[in-house]
Motif scaffolding. Sequence first.
Motif, PDB file in Angstrom:
ATOM      1  N   ASN A   1       0.841  -1.185   0.000  1.00 40.95           N
ATOM      2  CA  ASN A   1       0.000   0.000   0.000  1.00 40.95           C
ATOM      3  C   ASN A   1       0.889   1.251   0.000  1.00 40.95           C
ATOM      4  N   GLN A   2       0.255   2.411   0.006  1.00 44.70           N
ATOM      5  CA  GLN A   2       1.007   3.657  -0.094  1.00 44.70           C
ATOM      6  C   GLN A   2       1.974   3.843   1.076  1.00 44.70           C
TER       7      GLN A   2
ATOM      8  N   ARG B   1       4.997   1.564   0.529  1.00 45.60           N
ATOM      9  CA  ARG B   1       5.861   2.076  -0.538  1.00 45.60           C
ATOM     10  C   ARG B   1       6.673   3.286  -0.055  1.00 45.60           C
ATOM     11  N   ARG B   2       6.012   4.147   0.707  1.00 46.95           N
ATOM     12  CA  ARG B   2       6.717   5.321   1.222  1.00 46.95           C
ATOM     13  C   ARG B   2       7.846   4.902   2.161  1.00 46.95           C
TER      14      ARG B   2
ATOM     15  N   GLU C   1      10.876   5.414  -0.346  1.00 48.07           N
ATOM     16  CA  GLU C   1      11.208   6.824  -0.134  1.00 48.07           C
ATOM     17  C   GLU C   1      12.062   7.030   1.112  1.00 48.07           C
TER      18      GLU C   1
ATOM     19  N   ASN D   1      -1.607   0.857   9.320  1.00 44.82           N
ATOM     20  CA  ASN D   1      -0.908   0.177   8.227  1.00 44.82           C
ATOM     21  C   ASN D   1       0.217  -0.689   8.769  1.00 44.82           C
TER      22      ASN D   1
END
Length: 348
Positions: A130-131, A134-135, A139, A163
């Motif tokens: 999920n976002q 991924r972050r 990132e 999450n």
Amino acid sequence: MMEKYEIQKLRELPIEKVAKEMGMKVEHHKALCPFHDDHHASLTFSKTKNSCRCYVCMRSSIGTIDLAMRYLGKDFPAACRWLAGEHQIQLEEDSSSGSSSGSSSSGDNSGKSSFDASRYARFFEHPWLNQAARRFLFEERKIDWRVVNWCRLTSWTDKKGINWLQIPYFDTEGRLIGIQNRNLDYTKKKSSSGGCSSEGNVSSEEKNPGEEKEQDAPRFRFPYGARCSIYNLPVVKRLKPGDRLFITEGCSDCWAMLSAGHKAIAIPSATLLKTEDKQLLTDIGRLYQVEFHMFPDQDVPGESLFMQLREMLPQLVHHQLPPGCKDFSEYYLLGAAETSGSKDPINK
């Protein structure tokens, strides 16, 4: 109910490290006492006794669990669960308290714990991030996507909207033997400054909903019976005589090491090195004739882990992290650990 040996393991966690994890600023074994309006660092830590005491407001010294109870405003079981979650220590009582895909709730606590791999294997057949995942991975940690695929990392969101990154543990044959769930919304308690109170026992009415969602959930969660021993064991089958195999502390450092182009495995925690893990490492060295290398974390537990490993792996090579880098993940983020154009590490 927690076992005595589990409680003892939590009491032996380095108290200064625990204080820092809770957000306290510890310098020269002293910190501002969060339990009264302190301006002169009256909370003193003793490394030999693994305790602390404020000579202004405490009648006697307190240990790691008591400090967590007072600072976080938790009762004894909740403080123990918090400490266990912070240090990836699985408690026996967790087997009967799970209520999500990260914890089993079978209700049967009799007999020896058993991990039902078939129940969780499907989560890793088609990993999905999920976002938040991924972050965190791409990132914040700059992990190579090929490493994420190799490790079969996936994610999920629980009913409270928290999450989680789901980290599978496989044996050398690729069989699922355990799962570690990492809370991606977890934030460490920050110490206050500028006149704000740093008391840990904030009432629920004073918390905003976002803080409560993040802090009430542990940093790590394990399904019932999960055996999280050495991480990334499938890489063993790819070893050749003379290969360098890096031993890291925790999954994050392992991902960084793999992303830097090295073969690597991970020990779950400096405080959680089991006898069977030691034997497995010895067998890997004997059977595959590899060179073991390690960048110990720049703290007492990290160096202690290195010394424990060196007792059974005499040829273990010590690599010194540069000043300012507490672990290999930070070194990797600086770009110093990239295989192309990097200088040889300092060895001992």
